[in-house]
Design an enzyme around this catalytic site. Structure first.
Site, PDB file in Angstrom:
ATOM      1  N   ASP A 258       0.861  -1.184   0.000  1.00 49.48           N
ATOM      2  CA  ASP A 258       0.000   0.000   0.000  1.00 49.48           C
ATOM      3  C   ASP A 258       0.892   1.227   0.000  1.00 49.48           C
ATOM      4  OD1 ASP A 258      -2.437   1.524   0.337  1.00 49.48           O
ATOM      5  OD2 ASP A 258      -1.831   1.851   2.395  1.00 49.48           O
ATOM      6  N   SER A 259       0.266   2.378  -0.236  1.00 44.39           N
ATOM      7  CA  SER A 259       1.015   3.629  -0.203  1.00 44.39           C
ATOM      8  C   SER A 259       1.427   4.015   1.220  1.00 44.39           C
ATOM      9  CB  SER A 259       0.153   4.737  -0.802  1.00 44.39           C
ATOM     10  OG  SER A 259      -1.082   4.797  -0.116  1.00 44.39           O
TER      11      SER A 259
ATOM     12  N   CYS B  65      -3.799  -1.080  -2.083  1.00 45.37           N
ATOM     13  CA  CYS B  65      -4.085   0.341  -2.302  1.00 45.37           C
ATOM     14  C   CYS B  65      -4.993   0.512  -3.524  1.00 45.37           C
ATOM     15  CB  CYS B  65      -2.761   1.055  -2.532  1.00 45.37           C
ATOM     16  SG  CYS B  65      -2.907   2.786  -2.966  1.00 45.37           S
TER      17      CYS B  65
ATOM     18  N   GLU C  47      -5.938   9.830   9.223  1.00 42.43           N
ATOM     19  CA  GLU C  47      -4.572   9.825   9.758  1.00 42.43           C
ATOM     20  C   GLU C  47      -4.486  10.690  11.015  1.00 42.43           C
ATOM     21  OE1 GLU C  47      -1.319   9.452   7.293  1.00 42.43           O
ATOM     22  OE2 GLU C  47      -2.372   7.793   6.347  1.00 42.43           O
TER      23      GLU C  47
ATOM     24  N   CYS D 257     -11.137   3.058  -0.815  1.00 41.17           N
ATOM     25  CA  CYS D 257      -9.844   3.567  -0.342  1.00 41.17           C
ATOM     26  C   CYS D 257      -9.530   2.832   0.956  1.00 41.17           C
ATOM     27  CB  CYS D 257      -9.941   5.074  -0.087  1.00 41.17           C
ATOM     28  SG  CYS D 257      -8.465   5.753   0.694  1.00 41.17           S
TER      29      CYS D 257
ATOM     30  N   HIS E 111      -8.250   3.695   3.639  1.00 40.93           N
ATOM     31  CA  HIS E 111      -8.483   4.405   4.902  1.00 40.93           C
ATOM     32  C   HIS E 111      -9.957   4.393   5.325  1.00 40.93           C
ATOM     33  CE1 HIS E 111      -4.455   5.729   4.221  1.00 40.93           C
ATOM     34  NE2 HIS E 111      -4.456   6.550   5.250  1.00 40.93           N
TER      35      HIS E 111
HETATM   36  N1  DGL Z   1      -3.962   3.782  -0.073  1.00 40.82           N
HETATM   37  C1  DGL Z   1      -4.690   4.808  -0.788  1.00 40.82           C
HETATM   38  C2  DGL Z   1      -5.931   4.190  -1.460  1.00 40.82           C
HETATM   39  O1  DGL Z   1      -6.407   3.150  -1.080  1.00 40.82           O
HETATM   40  C3  DGL Z   1      -5.098   5.943   0.109  1.00 40.82           C
HETATM   41  C4  DGL Z   1      -3.945   6.783   0.588  1.00 40.82           C
HETATM   42  C5  DGL Z   1      -3.221   7.480  -0.541  1.00 40.82           C
HETATM   43  O2  DGL Z   1      -3.744   8.439  -1.130  1.00 40.82           O
HETATM   44  O3  DGL Z   1      -2.101   7.066  -0.813  1.00 40.82           O
HETATM   45  O4  DGL Z   1      -6.433   4.777  -2.380  1.00 40.82           O
END
Ligand code: DGL
Length: 270
Positions: A15-16, A78, A157, A189, A191
């Site tokens: 993931d990011s 992600c 966050e 997403c 989050h």
């Molecule tokens: N992990 C990203 C997603 O699921 C969210 C956070 C980001 O913007 O990197 O889209």
């Protein structure tokens, strides 16, 4: 020809940032004997507002890193990477690849009764139309409405899961989507599952919230069975976490995503 995949190898998830730990949590519950190597690009998050070229470049680096760990399966946790760079991963990987968008699309179609589905995600995910393509490839007649919610990632966050500011933001973002009478809302997403209680109240009882983490864990289990790749050992699995930075409050935020303590964290530079 590449070496055959080893069932005792770990599953690679990336993931990011920390958000993909929601997917890891679902995998741990569904597949308790599987080891997991997680990579979170915490130094460069968020990806959701970056260009396709940049995201593809970062995705290549993350994929190569996990492939060196000889993972038996790769999971793109992600949504943003899955939306614009899934093919990059599939082209590089000898191991099977799953992504959250495919999983979320299937769950949304299973959940909807009135065939009106809403999708929320980062600007890059929504602009890519990846959910619309995935859903319409299976059911072309479903009515879709989508909305980018760029403020949700920083609010999560910040830990403002039940904050008044988050509620007002959610009401604002969801108003046009709910105005389309959707009965299913895809949390597109990593989050957003943490906002589920708040989003459920804003959306109301008539709207099913689809969290692709659970759907992903089901798909991973099915794929391991299909390929004969379940870990035969009935031993406690090994969990390793690789990140590119340890930002402020990383531990507490990560633990809220994961739902348990976060150990074995390694910082790497790509
Ligand atoms: N992990 C990203 C997603 O699921 C969210 C956070 C980001 O913007 O990197 O889209």
């Amino acid at each position: 020809m590449s070496d055959p995949l080893d069932p005792s190898s770990p599953i690679g998830v990336f993931d990011s940032g920390v958000g993909g730990l929601t997917v890891v949590r679902a995998l741990m519950e569904r597949l308790p004997f599987e080891s997991i190597h997680y990579f979170g690009d915490t130094a460069r998050v968020p990806y959701g507002v970056k260009s396709v070229q940049t995201i593809s470049h970062y995705t290549t680096q993350l994929t190569e890193f996990l492939l060196e760990k000889r993972v038996k399966m790769l999971i793109i946790a992600c949504n943003t990477m899955a939306a614009v760079a899934a093919q990059v991963v599939r082209d590089l990987s000898p191991a099977p690849v799953l992504d959250v968008i495919e999983a979320g699309a299937l769950s949304a179609l299973a959940a909807t009764r009135n065939r009106r589905i809403g999708v929320i995600g980062t600007p890059t995910t929504i602009n890519s139309n990846a959910y619309a393509r995935a859903i319409h490839a299976i059911e072309p007649d479903v009515h879709l409405t989508s909305r980018a919610c760029p403020l949700f990632v920083p609010l999560v966050e910040e830990g403002w899961l039940e904050h008044e500011v988050t509620r007002l933001t959610a009401e604002e973002y969801l108003r046009p989507v709910l105005g389309e009478h959707v009965d299913t809302l895809v949390l597109g997403c990593t989050h957003y599952p943490l906002l589920k209680p708040m989003l459920a109240r804003v959306a109301g009882p008539g709207v099913a919230l689809v969290d692709s983490a659970d759907a992903m864990a089901e798909q991973a289990a099915a794929l391991l069975s299909e390929r004969g790749l379940h870990n035969p050992a009935r031993l406690p699995p090994e969990y390793q976490y690789w990140v590119t930075d340890v930002p402020l409050r990383f531990q507490s935020i990560g633990e809220s995503f994961l739902g348990r303590s976060l150990n074995n964290i390694h910082v790497v530079q790509l």
